[in-house]
Design a protein around this motif. Structure first.
Motif, PDB file in Angstrom:
ATOM      1  N   GLU A  38     -79.190 101.792 -17.589  1.00  0.00           N
ATOM      2  CA  GLU A  38     -79.561 100.376 -17.519  1.00  0.00           C
ATOM      3  C   GLU A  38     -79.173  99.632 -18.798  1.00  0.00           C
ATOM      4  N   GLN A  39     -79.196 100.317 -19.944  1.00  0.00           N
ATOM      5  CA  GLN A  39     -78.812  99.719 -21.226  1.00  0.00           C
ATOM      6  C   GLN A  39     -77.293  99.667 -21.403  1.00  0.00           C
ATOM      7  N   GLY A  40     -76.552 100.249 -20.469  1.00  0.00           N
ATOM      8  CA  GLY A  40     -75.103 100.301 -20.581  1.00  0.00           C
ATOM      9  C   GLY A  40     -74.612 101.389 -21.513  1.00  0.00           C
ATOM     10  N   LYS A  41     -75.493 102.298 -21.898  1.00  0.00           N
ATOM     11  CA  LYS A  41     -75.133 103.382 -22.822  1.00  0.00           C
ATOM     12  C   LYS A  41     -74.619 104.618 -22.098  1.00  0.00           C
ATOM     13  N   LEU A  42     -75.160 104.931 -20.927  1.00  0.00           N
ATOM     14  CA  LEU A  42     -74.751 106.120 -20.181  1.00  0.00           C
ATOM     15  C   LEU A  42     -73.754 105.704 -19.110  1.00  0.00           C
ATOM     16  N   LEU A  43     -72.538 106.214 -19.221  1.00  0.00           N
ATOM     17  CA  LEU A  43     -71.464 105.861 -18.287  1.00  0.00           C
ATOM     18  C   LEU A  43     -71.355 106.854 -17.141  1.00  0.00           C
ATOM     19  N   GLY A  44     -71.758 108.088 -17.377  1.00  0.00           N
ATOM     20  CA  GLY A  44     -71.714 109.112 -16.344  1.00  0.00           C
ATOM     21  C   GLY A  44     -72.361 110.380 -16.839  1.00  0.00           C
ATOM     22  N   SER A  45     -72.867 111.174 -15.916  1.00  0.00           N
ATOM     23  CA  SER A  45     -73.465 112.455 -16.292  1.00  0.00           C
ATOM     24  C   SER A  45     -73.415 113.380 -15.090  1.00  0.00           C
ATOM     25  N   GLN A  46     -73.378 114.672 -15.376  1.00  0.00           N
ATOM     26  CA  GLN A  46     -73.344 115.646 -14.303  1.00  0.00           C
ATOM     27  C   GLN A  46     -73.843 116.980 -14.820  1.00  0.00           C
ATOM     28  N   GLN A  47     -74.613 117.666 -13.990  1.00  0.00           N
ATOM     29  CA  GLN A  47     -75.036 119.029 -14.282  1.00  0.00           C
ATOM     30  C   GLN A  47     -74.011 119.952 -13.638  1.00  0.00           C
ATOM     31  N   LEU A  48     -73.669 121.032 -14.309  1.00  0.00           N
ATOM     32  CA  LEU A  48     -72.682 121.971 -13.799  1.00  0.00           C
ATOM     33  C   LEU A  48     -73.360 123.182 -13.167  1.00  0.00           C
ATOM     34  N   GLU A  49     -72.675 123.789 -12.212  1.00  0.00           N
ATOM     35  CA  GLU A  49     -73.131 125.052 -11.641  1.00  0.00           C
ATOM     36  C   GLU A  49     -72.972 126.124 -12.725  1.00  0.00           C
ATOM     37  N   ALA A  72     -66.435 133.394 -22.186  1.00  0.00           N
ATOM     38  CA  ALA A  72     -66.638 133.587 -23.620  1.00  0.00           C
ATOM     39  C   ALA A  72     -67.826 134.513 -23.849  1.00  0.00           C
ATOM     40  N   GLU A  73     -67.760 135.252 -24.925  1.00  0.00           N
ATOM     41  CA  GLU A  73     -68.893 136.084 -25.332  1.00  0.00           C
ATOM     42  C   GLU A  73     -69.842 135.199 -26.132  1.00  0.00           C
ATOM     43  N   THR A  74     -70.711 134.532 -25.437  1.00  0.00           N
ATOM     44  CA  THR A  74     -71.626 133.605 -26.078  1.00  0.00           C
ATOM     45  C   THR A  74     -72.933 133.572 -25.304  1.00  0.00           C
ATOM     46  N   LYS A  75     -73.997 133.210 -25.979  1.00  0.00           N
ATOM     47  CA  LYS A  75     -75.286 133.069 -25.309  1.00  0.00           C
ATOM     48  C   LYS A  75     -75.400 131.719 -24.631  1.00  0.00           C
ATOM     49  N   GLU A  76     -74.770 130.707 -25.211  1.00  0.00           N
ATOM     50  CA  GLU A  76     -74.877 129.352 -24.680  1.00  0.00           C
ATOM     51  C   GLU A  76     -73.677 129.038 -23.793  1.00  0.00           C
ATOM     52  N   MET A  77     -73.979 128.526 -22.604  1.00  0.00           N
ATOM     53  CA  MET A  77     -72.942 128.193 -21.631  1.00  0.00           C
ATOM     54  C   MET A  77     -72.950 126.693 -21.388  1.00  0.00           C
ATOM     55  N   LEU A  78     -71.772 126.125 -21.113  1.00  0.00           N
ATOM     56  CA  LEU A  78     -71.676 124.711 -20.782  1.00  0.00           C
ATOM     57  C   LEU A  78     -72.440 124.464 -19.492  1.00  0.00           C
ATOM     58  N   ALA A  79     -73.445 123.584 -19.553  1.00  0.00           N
ATOM     59  CA  ALA A  79     -74.330 123.354 -18.416  1.00  0.00           C
ATOM     60  C   ALA A  79     -74.173 121.962 -17.828  1.00  0.00           C
ATOM     61  N   GLY A  80     -73.581 121.040 -18.581  1.00  0.00           N
ATOM     62  CA  GLY A  80     -73.437 119.681 -18.084  1.00  0.00           C
ATOM     63  C   GLY A  80     -72.892 118.771 -19.164  1.00  0.00           C
ATOM     64  N   PHE A  81     -72.800 117.491 -18.820  1.00  0.00           N
ATOM     65  CA  PHE A  81     -72.281 116.529 -19.784  1.00  0.00           C
ATOM     66  C   PHE A  81     -72.844 115.145 -19.514  1.00  0.00           C
ATOM     67  N   ASN A  82     -72.792 114.322 -20.546  1.00  0.00           N
ATOM     68  CA  ASN A  82     -73.133 112.913 -20.460  1.00  0.00           C
ATOM     69  C   ASN A  82     -72.024 112.149 -21.162  1.00  0.00           C
ATOM     70  N   LEU A  83     -71.440 111.186 -20.482  1.00  0.00           N
ATOM     71  CA  LEU A  83     -70.451 110.309 -21.096  1.00  0.00           C
ATOM     72  C   LEU A  83     -71.178 109.042 -21.488  1.00  0.00           C
ATOM     73  N   ILE A  84     -71.176 108.751 -22.795  1.00  0.00           N
ATOM     74  CA  ILE A  84     -71.946 107.608 -23.285  1.00  0.00           C
ATOM     75  C   ILE A  84     -71.052 106.627 -24.025  1.00  0.00           C
ATOM     76  N   GLU A  85     -71.562 105.426 -24.186  1.00  0.00           N
ATOM     77  CA  GLU A  85     -70.960 104.392 -25.017  1.00  0.00           C
ATOM     78  C   GLU A  85     -71.902 104.213 -26.203  1.00  0.00           C
ATOM     79  N   ALA A  86     -71.379 104.353 -27.414  1.00  0.00           N
ATOM     80  CA  ALA A  86     -72.200 104.214 -28.620  1.00  0.00           C
ATOM     81  C   ALA A  86     -71.409 103.450 -29.669  1.00  0.00           C
TER      82      ALA A  86
END
Length: 124
Positions: A38-49, A72-86
């Motif tokens: 609503e503030q025009g800051k978040l342009l898009g977002s999605q949670q990933l499988e 990758a050998e990592t504990k943290e996995m890409l779970a989603g993203f937010n495209l913002i305007e700042a």
């Protein structure tokens, strides 16, 4: 300027969160996302499988390979993203900090490259 907030989570940490608490966090996250939109800051977002559902496509020496995730050998996995305007990276970092997922992984704040300028540069 646009920034991509890449949300990485540690599945082991999330598994420890009771279902009711996870739902509360997700509800708050979605309400906050609506406010940012609503503030025009978040342009898009999605949670990933989960990463286990992904495929990686590579071509090396003319040979294509397709691998099952995770990659990758990592504990943290890409779970989603937010495209913002700042206005700047400081504001983008502040917005990233407002999401609860920093407690269960991290949020990478990355400036988005201006593809229109790149298109002009290469004459496309």
């Amino acid at each position: 300027m646009q920034y991509l907030l890449l949300v990485y989570t540690d599945p082991a940490l999330l598994e420890e969160v009771p279902a009711e608490e996870y739902d509360r966090l997700m509800r708050g996250c979605l309400v906050h996302a609506d406010e940012l939109r609503e503030q025009g800051k978040l342009l898009g977002s999605q949670q990933l499988e989960p990463a286990a559902t992904a495929k990686a496509v590579r071509v090396r020496n003319g040979r294509a390979t397709v691998l099952d995730g995770p990659f990758a050998e990592t504990k943290e996995m890409l779970a989603g993203f937010n495209l913002i305007e700042a206005d700047n990276q400081e504001e983008a970092v502040r917005i990233a900090h407002e999401f609860p997922w920093t407690r269960y992984g991290c949020i990478e704040v990355r400036p988005v490259h201006n593809m229109d300028a790149e298109r002009r540069r290469v004459g496309a």
